[in-house]
Structures are given as structure tokens and as C-alpha cells.
Design an enzyme around this catalytic site. Structure first.
Site, PDB file in Angstrom:
ATOM      1  N   LYS A  18      16.019  42.955   7.103  1.00  0.00           N
ATOM      2  CA  LYS A  18      14.845  43.540   6.443  1.00  0.00           C
ATOM      3  C   LYS A  18      13.790  42.477   6.144  1.00  0.00           C
ATOM      4  CE  LYS A  18      15.986  47.937   5.975  1.00  0.00           C
ATOM      5  NZ  LYS A  18      15.192  49.019   6.551  1.00  0.00           N
ATOM      6  N   GLU A  65      11.433  62.515  10.265  1.00  0.00           N
ATOM      7  CA  GLU A  65      12.276  62.319  11.451  1.00  0.00           C
ATOM      8  C   GLU A  65      12.868  63.654  11.906  1.00  0.00           C
ATOM      9  OE1 GLU A  65      14.184  58.499  11.257  1.00  0.00           O
ATOM     10  OE2 GLU A  65      15.881  59.226  12.424  1.00  0.00           O
ATOM     11  N   GLU A  98      11.924  42.432   9.284  1.00  0.00           N
ATOM     12  CA  GLU A  98      11.117  43.657   9.400  1.00  0.00           C
ATOM     13  C   GLU A  98       9.825  43.521   8.586  1.00  0.00           C
ATOM     14  OE1 GLU A  98      12.911  47.724   8.677  1.00  0.00           O
ATOM     15  OE2 GLU A  98      11.251  47.878   7.257  1.00  0.00           O
ATOM     16  N   GLU A 119       2.885  45.232  12.706  1.00  0.00           N
ATOM     17  CA  GLU A 119       2.576  46.666  12.606  1.00  0.00           C
ATOM     18  C   GLU A 119       2.677  47.159  11.173  1.00  0.00           C
ATOM     19  OE1 GLU A 119       4.530  44.822  15.048  1.00  0.00           O
ATOM     20  OE2 GLU A 119       6.096  46.324  14.842  1.00  0.00           O
ATOM     21  N   GLU A 176      10.227  65.371  13.744  1.00  0.00           N
ATOM     22  CA  GLU A 176      10.042  64.728  15.059  1.00  0.00           C
ATOM     23  C   GLU A 176      11.131  65.201  16.030  1.00  0.00           C
ATOM     24  OE1 GLU A 176      10.139  60.448  14.856  1.00  0.00           O
ATOM     25  OE2 GLU A 176       9.656  60.219  16.992  1.00  0.00           O
ATOM     26  N   CYS A 200      24.875  50.219   6.048  1.00  0.00           N
ATOM     27  CA  CYS A 200      24.292  49.195   5.171  1.00  0.00           C
ATOM     28  C   CYS A 200      25.241  48.706   4.081  1.00  0.00           C
ATOM     29  CB  CYS A 200      23.018  49.710   4.529  1.00  0.00           C
ATOM     30  SG  CYS A 200      21.729  49.982   5.726  1.00  0.00           S
ATOM     31  N   SER A 234      12.816  56.928  17.334  1.00  0.00           N
ATOM     32  CA  SER A 234      11.930  57.700  16.469  1.00  0.00           C
ATOM     33  C   SER A 234      10.768  56.796  16.086  1.00  0.00           C
ATOM     34  CB  SER A 234      12.690  58.128  15.212  1.00  0.00           C
ATOM     35  OG  SER A 234      11.782  58.383  14.167  1.00  0.00           O
ATOM     36  N   CYS A 291      15.716  53.322  11.423  1.00  0.00           N
ATOM     37  CA  CYS A 291      15.615  52.701  10.087  1.00  0.00           C
ATOM     38  C   CYS A 291      16.292  51.346   9.995  1.00  0.00           C
ATOM     39  CB  CYS A 291      16.143  53.636   9.015  1.00  0.00           C
ATOM     40  SG  CYS A 291      17.627  54.481   9.498  1.00  0.00           S
TER      41      CYS A 291
HETATM   42 FE1  HC0 Z   1      19.646  50.645   4.645  1.00  0.00          FE
HETATM   43 FE2  HC0 Z   1      17.665  52.226   4.794  1.00  0.00          FE
HETATM   44  S1  HC0 Z   1      19.829  52.903   4.505  1.00  0.00           S
HETATM   45  S2  HC0 Z   1      18.280  50.786   6.461  1.00  0.00           S
HETATM   46  O1  HC0 Z   1      20.859  51.047   6.065  1.00  0.00           O
HETATM   47  O2  HC0 Z   1      17.026  54.364   6.608  1.00  0.00           O
HETATM   48  O3  HC0 Z   1      18.835  47.814   4.392  1.00  0.00           O
HETATM   49  O4  HC0 Z   1      20.962  50.621   1.967  1.00  0.00           O
HETATM   50  O5  HC0 Z   1      17.408  50.596   2.618  1.00  0.00           O
HETATM   51  O6  HC0 Z   1      14.877  51.122   4.890  1.00  0.00           O
HETATM   52  O7  HC0 Z   1      16.875  54.124   2.731  1.00  0.00           O
HETATM   53  C1  HC0 Z   1      19.273  48.832   4.489  1.00  0.00           C
HETATM   54  C2  HC0 Z   1      20.532  50.516   3.001  1.00  0.00           C
HETATM   55  C3  HC0 Z   1      18.007  50.923   3.530  1.00  0.00           C
HETATM   56  C4  HC0 Z   1      15.888  51.613   4.865  1.00  0.00           C
HETATM   57  C5  HC0 Z   1      17.100  53.409   3.457  1.00  0.00           C
HETATM   58  C6  HC0 Z   1      17.273  53.528   5.977  1.00  0.00           C
HETATM   59 FE1  SF4 Z   2      20.996  47.606   9.838  1.00  0.00          FE
HETATM   60 FE2  SF4 Z   2      22.913  46.203   8.725  1.00  0.00          FE
HETATM   61 FE3  SF4 Z   2      20.439  45.934   7.875  1.00  0.00          FE
HETATM   62 FE4  SF4 Z   2      21.753  48.196   7.380  1.00  0.00          FE
HETATM   63  S1  SF4 Z   2      22.255  46.177   6.586  1.00  0.00           S
HETATM   64  S2  SF4 Z   2      19.655  48.018   8.080  1.00  0.00           S
HETATM   65  S3  SF4 Z   2      23.000  48.411   9.218  1.00  0.00           S
HETATM   66  S4  SF4 Z   2      21.195  45.372   9.928  1.00  0.00           S
END
Ligand code: HC0
Ligand code: SF4
Length: 571
Positions: free
Chosen positions: A359, A280, A362, A367, A283, A505, A320, A300
Site C-alpha cells: 500500500k 465493482e 500504491e 494516477e 461494473e 490481508c 476492474s 484492491c
Molecule cells: Fe486490504 Fe482493502 S481489504 S486491500 O486486503 O479492497 O491492505 O485489510 O485495506 O484498500 O478495504 C489491505 C486489508 C484493505 C483496501 C479494503 C480492499
Molecule cells: Fe494484497 Fe497482501 Fe497487501 Fe492485502 S496485505 S492488499 S493481500 S499485498
């Protein structure tokens, strides 16, 4: 000072506060169900009714301010009886399928009913039966027959996140938090952040659990290799599932527990957090040098990606192209590591442990599948679910000896762990980009302008020829404000970090539920403590990252990197 008594004992306060706050400060128990220290008190559940010397009426402690000379009683038979009958009435409209409930063992209602020895004697109000279990979202499940009408999910969604997906509709026993047109969650603009599930005191809205599927995978391996990865923010919060304090660091115990569960390998999402910085950061430098779309947005947080795709598609070019660290690590495991180990990608099962309900969503993205069409991340467990799994398997978490991640995909720097805090991705990126672009280290590694809880943080860094303007925005409601300003030309930046959850997070919708008022600050401190204790605190100094570039990816933004570490978005 305000002078008052609680249960005949004298107290004083120099600041205005509610009766409930005064009681909690002085360790006097008052039951609550709709109250949460991070939300606005609404006085709905009536469990916090207390007696005062003002008239005969009982008042809700959470919404009644202290006044000079007030005499408060929290433990009289009248108060206790009122709590019991209110709990009984809640039970009358509650589907009590505790044994199979996601909240079993950590349910505020269950605890209260047990504490007060409430008998379930009121007739069931069957009209309340909403018969509605919505499991359409890969991240969340709603069972409205378990709803206690506390309004916490509605507040989390509207007030904290500014999303307004849920609102309270209907009156009396027919009241219920609903989506617009009562659509299944999947069909709404929900971004799957899971704030509703974090604040739900019961099991009415919960993470879409993968606990049983994980048990099955671990207990019936059929020759498959089960590989875990753990996100930055899990290690300072999993401790709370076992009675430790927010921010207590349990990295070693968590890894040991996952091994006890039967995992063959435990890798660290932090490894690809470091790798993300390489990709990143490159980038960003490329976009700045070659007139690419600016500001560049971090990519992320999957809640954030959902928000852009669903509500702000005009900003897709700003994102990104980097996959999230979860996405990068799963891709490396299935497409590169498996081959090195001489196994087929379909014989590797990747289980990732995340603070995040989004997540789960995700992991299902088209993709993010291998060329042969299998998901790179098979299962996503929230930190809460990992806690449940460890308890289910009777793994003695607190007495485990620390274990280390497997290498090389378990090696990480301090820059990676701070991803878990708002501002962390930015700080980590600056530590590396500055040094690579200017060939000297940043004057200070702890870059405080991007730290802390302010909703929109801005900073300008002298960066050779240009002044690099950056911003860090966390919590969905602040993000919406920022984007409005950006559209109106009121702000101008090169690089912006977005995290949907308050605090980043560490405040994720899948983190252990907490009723403490300072859990975010303490988890945040835990993360910065881990960073401070690391000998290597810059992503480009991660030797395993350097090695994977030498042996495989060649350099950031190479052809192979693009294929395995980058992605595209749907508009
Ligand atoms: Fe997070 Fe991550 S920091 S999004 O906020 O970039 O869920 O803890 O794992 O993937 O590393 C969440 C936390 C992660 C990812 C990382 C990022
Ligand atoms: Fe985003 Fe919240 Fe998930 Fe972290 S915990 S990746 S801030 S939605």
C-alpha cells in the site's frame, strides 16, 4: 505410539513429528532463529541443537524426527553452551545497530542474546560487511549487515509466494540473500507484498518505515488537518502488538489510540470497502450484460496490481477499474470532504494504516494524485508501525476506552470488514449483486464456498438467466497457477478475487509478526465475528454510502465516480 522422554520426563505421541514440535507441544523451550511454523524447517541456525541418547552428537530439533525410545535433553550445560556460542558467532557477523533498528524490541536475535546473557566476545568478521542498505523500494528496506542467514525471507518469497526475487548466494560468511544481478529491489519484479519482512526474525528486511515522518506530522501540524484511515485487517491484529491474542478485536481501542496520537479525524477504510462493492458490483453486472472483458478481476490488492502490470500485462483489461478502498477513501477526503469542510486539499494530510507494505507503493502512484498533483494518500503506516508509534508515544493501549470512527466516512457494514479475509470481497460483492440483480436477498449471507484457506476456491451461483461462475485465489504462488490455467483455457469464470497474501490481508506483510502456527485462522475468525455482530451486513444498506450517492456521486459508475473512484493501469 512413539514413546520418548524429554529431560527425563516420559511422553507419547500417536503421530510422527519432529523433536521441536514435540517440545513445543509440551511447553518445553527450545531456542530457534531460522524456524517458523509456516515455513519448511531447514536446520540452519543450529540454535535448536539438543542431546539425545543416540551417539554423542547433538541434533537439530527442527529437522530431526521423534523415534521410539529416544531420550532428549534440552537443558544440559552442553546444550546451553552450544546455544551461547552459536549466538556469539552470529553476533560476530551482525551489525548491532539495535538502537535505530526497525526490529528493536521485537527482534528474535535480541531476545535470545538477552535470555542467554551472551557476551559479544568473538572478533568481528569484517569481510561480512556487505555495506548494502537498499532503500530503493517505497515498501521495504534491506540491510544485509543485519542478515542472520536464516533463509526465511528466501522461503517466503519463493516457496510461499512463488516470486523468487531473493535467493541465497555465496558460501559461508559470504552467503547472503540477493536479488538477481544484485539489483536494487525497485528494479526487480518484486511486487512489494512484504512477506520477506514479515518472516525476517531480525531487522535485515523491514517495512520502509514512515514512523518518524508521521511523528513529525502529528507534532508539527502547522495548521494542517491530520486524517487517519484504518484497513479492515488492522483491527484484529494490532492487539498482538500489545500482548493480546491473534484475532482479538481492538477496533475501539485502535481508534482511541489514534486520537491520542493527535489525529483530528479517524475514518474507516471499511466505508469505501462498501463503496467498492457498489462500484465493482455495478461494473461486473455491466460487463456481463454488455459483453465486457471477462473474467473481471478484483483490483484492491496493490501487490496483485503490481503482479499484473509487471508479469501479466495481457490481463490488464480484465482488472476492474475500481481504485482500492484506500485509494477511494483518500480521494474522497481530498477531493470532496475537504471542500465540504472548507479547507484546501493541500492542508489535509491523509495517513492510512494498512496490513500491507504494498500500500506504501500504491500511495505513490501518479494516477492517484489530485488535479493539482499532490498525493491523495500522504503516508501509509503498516499495522506494525502503528503499534510502534503507539508505544513510542506511551499511549496506554490496553487501558483505553473504546472510541468510534468519525462519520460519515467511518460508517460500514459487515460486508466491508470481511474484505480482510480471502474470499471476503467476493462474498461481499455477491451479497449485494445478487440482491440488486434478482431483487431478493441471497438465501444465506454466510457464503461458505468462498471462505477458508484453500488456494483456489470456485463456486457457481444461479443468477437469473446465467450461472455466475466465480473464483477466489490467494497467495501469489496460487495466483500464478490460476493464471496459467486460465491462459490454457482450463478454467472459466466471470469474476475472480485475487489477494497476494496467504489468507488475504490478515496475512499481510505489514501485520504484526507472529510465531504462532494458528495466527491466520484466529485473525480470520476475528474478522467473521465482527461481521456476525453487525446489524447491517450488506454494502448497499450502508446509509452513509447511500447518502454520498444521493448528495454527490449520483449513482455507481457516474461521471464523478469515474473521476474519483476509478483508475487505470500501466502496461
Ligand atoms: Fe486490504 Fe482493502 S481489504 S486491500 O486486503 O479492497 O491492505 O485489510 O485495506 O484498500 O478495504 C489491505 C486489508 C484493505 C483496501 C479494503 C480492499
Ligand atoms: Fe494484497 Fe497482501 Fe497487501 Fe492485502 S496485505 S492488499 S493481500 S499485498
Amino acid at each position: 505410539a512413539i514413546k520418548f522422554t524429554i529431560n527425563n520426563k516420559k511422553y507419547e505421541s500417536t503421530t510422527a513429528k519432529t523433536i521441536l514440535e514435540a517440545c513445543r507441544e509440551n511447553d518445553i523451550y527450545v531456542p530457534t532463529l531460522c524456524y517458523h511454523p509456516m515455513l519448511e524447517p531447514v536446520g540452519k541456525c543450529r540454535l535448536c541443537l539438543v542431546e539425545t541418547n543416540y551417539g554423542g552428537k547433538m541434533v537439530p530439533a527442527c529437522v530431526t524426527d521423534l523415534s521410539n525410545g529416544i531420550e532428549i535433553t534440552t537443558n544440559s550445560p552442553r546444550v546451553v553452551n552450544s546455544v551461547k556460542s552459536n549466538l556469539g558467532l552470529i553476533l560476530a557477523t551482525h551489525n548491532q545497530e539495535c538502537t535505530s533498528c526497525e526490529a528493536n524490541g521485537r527482534c528474535e536475535l535480541q531476545d535470545l542474546v538477552y535470555r542467554y546473557g551472551v557476551e559479544d566476545k568473538f572478533p568481528k568478521i569484517f569481510e561480512k560487511s556487505h555495506n548494502m542498505v537498499d532503500s530503493s523500494s517505497p515498501s521495504l528496506i534491506r540491510d544485509m549487515d543485519k542478515c542472520v542467514l536464516c533463509n526465511r525471507c528466501v522461503q517466503a518469497c519463493s516457496l510461499l509466494q512463488g516470486m523468487d526475487i531473493l535467493s541465497m548466494t555465496g558460501r559461508g560468511v559470504h552467503a547472503i540473500p540477493k536479488t538477481a544481478f544484485d539489483s536494487p529491489i525497485k528494479e526487480t519484479e518484486c511486487i512489494n507484498c512484504g512477506a520477506c519482512s514479515f518472516y525476517c526474525p531480525v531487522g535485515a528486511i523491514a517495512e520502509h518505515s514512515a514512523v518518524r515522518r508521521t511523528l513529525d506530522v502529528l507534532e508539527n501540524k502547522n495548521g494542517k488537518i491530520v486524517v487517519f484511515q484504518t484497513a479492515p485487517a488492522t483491527r484484529v491484529a494490532i492487539s498482538e502488538e500489545f500482548g493480546m491474542e491473534p484475532g482479538d478485536i481492538s477496533t475501539g481501542k485502535m481508534v482511541a489510540a489514534i486520537r491520542e496520537l493527535g489525529a483530528d479525524m479517524v475514518f474507516d477504510t471499511n466505508f469505501t470497502a462498501d463503496l467498492t462493492i457498489m462500484e465493482e458490483g455495478s461494473e461486473l453486472l455491466d460487463r456481463v450484460a454488455n459483453g465486457g472483458t471477462l473474467p473481471m478481476f478484483t483490483s484492491c490488492c496493490p501487490g496483485w496490481i503490481n503482479m499484473v502490470e509487471k508479469l501479466y500485462p495481457e490481463f490488464i483489461p480484465n482488472l476492474s477499474s475500481c481504485r482500492s478502498p484506500q485509494g477511494m477513501l483518500s480521494s474522497i477526503i481530498k477531493n470532496h470532504w475537504a471542500e465540504k469542510m472548507g479547507v484546501k486539499p493541500e492542508d489535509v494530510i491523509v495517513v492510512s494504516v494498512m496490513p500491507c507494505t504494498a500500500k506504501k507503493d500504491e500511495a505513490r502512484r501518479e494516477e492517484l494524485k489530485t488535479d493539482s498533483g499532490i498525493p491523495e494518500t500522504d503516508i501509509v503506516l503498516t499495522t506494525r508501525e502503528l503499534g510502534r508509534l503507539i508505544k513510542l508515544k506511551k499511549v496506554p493501549f490496553l487501558s483505553l476506552k473504546d472510541s468510534k470512527y468519525n462519520n460519515p466516512l467511518g460508517e460500514s457494514t459487515g460486508a466491508a470488514v470481511i474484505f480482510g479475509n480471502t474470499g471476503g470481497v467476493m462474498e461481499a460483492a455477491l451479497r449485494t449483486a445478487y440482491e440488486i440483480a434478482l431483487k431478493k436477498p441471497m438465501p444465506t449471507l454466510n457464503y461458505t464456498p468462498v471462505r477458508g484457506f484453500e488456494g483456489i476456491k470456485e463456486a457457481t451461483i444461479p443468477f437469473g438467466e446465467i450461472d455466475l461462475k466465480v473464483a477466489v485465489v490467494h497467495q501469489a504462488s496460487n495466483i500464478r497457477n490460476y493464471l496459467k490455467k486460465l491462459k490454457n483455457g482450463e478454467v472459466e469464470h466471470h469474476f475472480v478475487e485475487f489477494m497476494i497474501c496467504k489468507g488475504g490481508c490478515i496475512g499481510g506483510g505489514g501485520e504484526p509478526k507472529s510465531l504462532k502456527s494458528d495466527y491466520l485462522e484466529r485473525r480470520m475468525k476475528g474478522i467473521y465475528d465482527i461481521d456476525e455482530r453487525k446489524t447491517t451486513r450488506k454494502s448497499h444498506e450502508n446509509q452513509a454510502v447511500q447518502q454520498i450517492y444521493e448528495q454527490f456521486f449520483e449513482k455507481p459508475l457516474s461521471h464523478k465516480s469515474h473521476k474519483l473512484l476509478h483508475t487505470h493501469y500501466k502496461d
